[in-house]
Enzyme design. Structure first.
Site: not given
Ligand SMILES: NC(=O)c1ccc[n+]([C@@H]2O[C@H](COP(=O)([O-])OP(=O)(O)OC[C@H]3O[C@@H](n4cnc5c(N)ncnc54)[C@H](O)[C@@H]3O)[C@@H](O)[C@H]2O)c1
Length: 414
Positions: A257-258
């Site tokens: 994700c990040l």
């Protein structure tokens, strides 16, 4: 009626089990045969879904790679990956191919929800037109919505039921339908007016984390030069009861994700003549962190009169966060590659990651990894490992997670 789930990874499998636990039949579809075989045998490959939990609802889950099975579902949730291309642009390949597959079996009256993280406009501008190839119109013949997934692998204090779920429908009827569906597995539904608002909500959450992690990482590099203990500063600032939120420094950001999602927004923003500078800057600082960590290893060995070349480096923890085996974008991989390029003799211990074929390494028992090591490097602090004992067993240690600081152990901190 059954719920269909396309993509049975970290997001899709827990969702499938949740709907089954809520009493639904579930059609669980994936292109990966190994996952289908494992599910049919009641074997989970996701840490957050224990085998016994899966086996308890196995009778309700039809694991399949046959799209036709989705035609009998009243709702289908798309949970496929949304990675970046080599040029760091959105790669909607899995999304487009799963949408085409869905278009081939779409029925009037079905609800389709996209859960994959993506840029604002994907549901309306990319997904709806592909589904329209079925001859059915989104918002008229079938319902379409976006609802971002907030699962945080390894987290136990919040569950799918207790984590509020954001939902944005193409029309208000689409939103109503999606809200009713998710109410079966979530206590709180947060309605927003459009799929775009829901898409951007997820990105804001991830960009917020990425920017704050970058801020504390930049301060960690500065603190290193100024000989100030960043952990002491973060601990002290965290005592402020309002207006501050704790973020810890570390070797960089990992996971699906990040390091990935914010760039979906910066790519989209360029179409609107906007450069999203916070996103770019946070990405740049976080990507620098493995280099900073390796330079600390070099300095540590240098002070002991040793070059990196030929030194035995024991790496503890290679997944991107504690308690999970996910190595996607893990900063440990970059650290290993940089150390290998400098000629280090590498070994690692990670109870969640058996092997790293790209690095030619397998996880070894902790004692073996520490034996004769010149330096130990705590990259990811998995639970169940006595890190204080580990750093005491080697001549030099670098703790990139600050886990040994409370006991005042001998490790040098990030
Ligand atoms: N992992 C997380 O913690 C997390 C949290 C929130 C949101 N998300 C988002 O959710 C989405 C899925 O992430 P994930 O971590 O579950 O990914 P994953 O890689 O663990 O799982 C995705 C699954 O989709 C399957 N797949 C790929 N293409 C397919 C296709 N065309 N048809 C059917 N199946 C297909 C893959 O085989 C895989 O099993 C991504 O957009 C991600 O950004 C992930």
């Amino acid at each position: 009626m059954a719920v269909g789930i396309i993509g049975l990874g970290y997001v899709g499998l827990p969702l499938a089990v949740s709907f089954a636990q809520a009493g639904r039949d579930v059609v669980a579809l994936d292109v990966d045969r190994r996952k289908i075989d494992a599910l049919r045998e009641g074997r989970s490959y996701i840490e957050d879904v224990p085998d016994d939990e899966l086996q308890a609802v196995l009778g309700q889950i039809e694991a399949t790679s046959r799209p036709a099975a989705l035609a009998h579902c009243d709702a289908v949730l798309i949970c496929v990956p949304t990675p970046l291309t080599g040029n760091r642009e959105p790669d909607l390949g899995p999304l487009v191919s799963s949408a085409r597959m869905m278009a081939g079996v779409l029925q009037a009256g079905q609800l389709v929800v996209l859960e994959s993280t993506t840029y604002p406009g994907t549901t309306r501008e990319r997904l709806a037109p592909i589904l329209a190839e079925s001859g059915l119109v989104a918002g008229e013949d079938f319902n379409l919505a976006f609802s971002p997934e907030r699962v945080d692998p390894g987290r136990t204090d919040y569950t799918m039921r207790t984590t509020p779920k954001v939902v944005g429908g193409l029309t208000s009827a689409c939103g109503d339908r999606a809200e009713a569906l998710y109410s079966e597995v979530c206590d709180t539904i947060v309605r927003v007016s459009t799929p775009e608002a829901a898409e951007l909500t997820k990105l804001l959450e991830n960009i917020f984390r990425s920017v704050n992690i970058a801020l504390v990482n930049e301060l960690a590099i500065l603190c290193d030069r100024m000989a100030i203990d960043i952990w002491e500063v973060v601990d002290a600032a965290s005592t402020k009861p309002y207006g501050f939120m704790r973020f810890d420094p570390g070797p960089g950001m990992g996971g699906h994700c990040l390091p990935v999602d914010p760039f979906y927004l910066s790519w989209r923003a360029r179409e609107f003549d906007m450069v999203t500078e916070f996103i770019e800057l946070a990405g740049k600082i976080n990507q620098q962190m493995p280099y900073h960590c390796v330079s600390k290893v070099e300095r540590l060995l240098n002070e002991a009169g040793k070059p990196v070349n030929g030194s035995k480096v024991a790496v503890l923890g290679v997944s991107y966060k504690p308690g999970v085996g996910d190595i996607r974008e893990s900063p440990a991989l970059k650290i290993l590659a940089l150390l290998a390029a400098l000629g280090a003799d590498l070994a690692y211990h990670d109870p969640f990651v058996e092997s790293l074929p790209d690095h030619g390494l397998c996880s070894e028992p902790l004692e073996d990894v520490l034996a004769d090591a010149d330096v130990a490097l705590i990259v990811t602090a998995h639970p169940g490992i006595d890190h204080d004992a580990a750093v005491a067993a080697v001549p030099l240690a670098l703790d990139l997670r600050g886990v040994t600081r409370r006991t005042g152990g001998p490790a040098v901190l990030l």
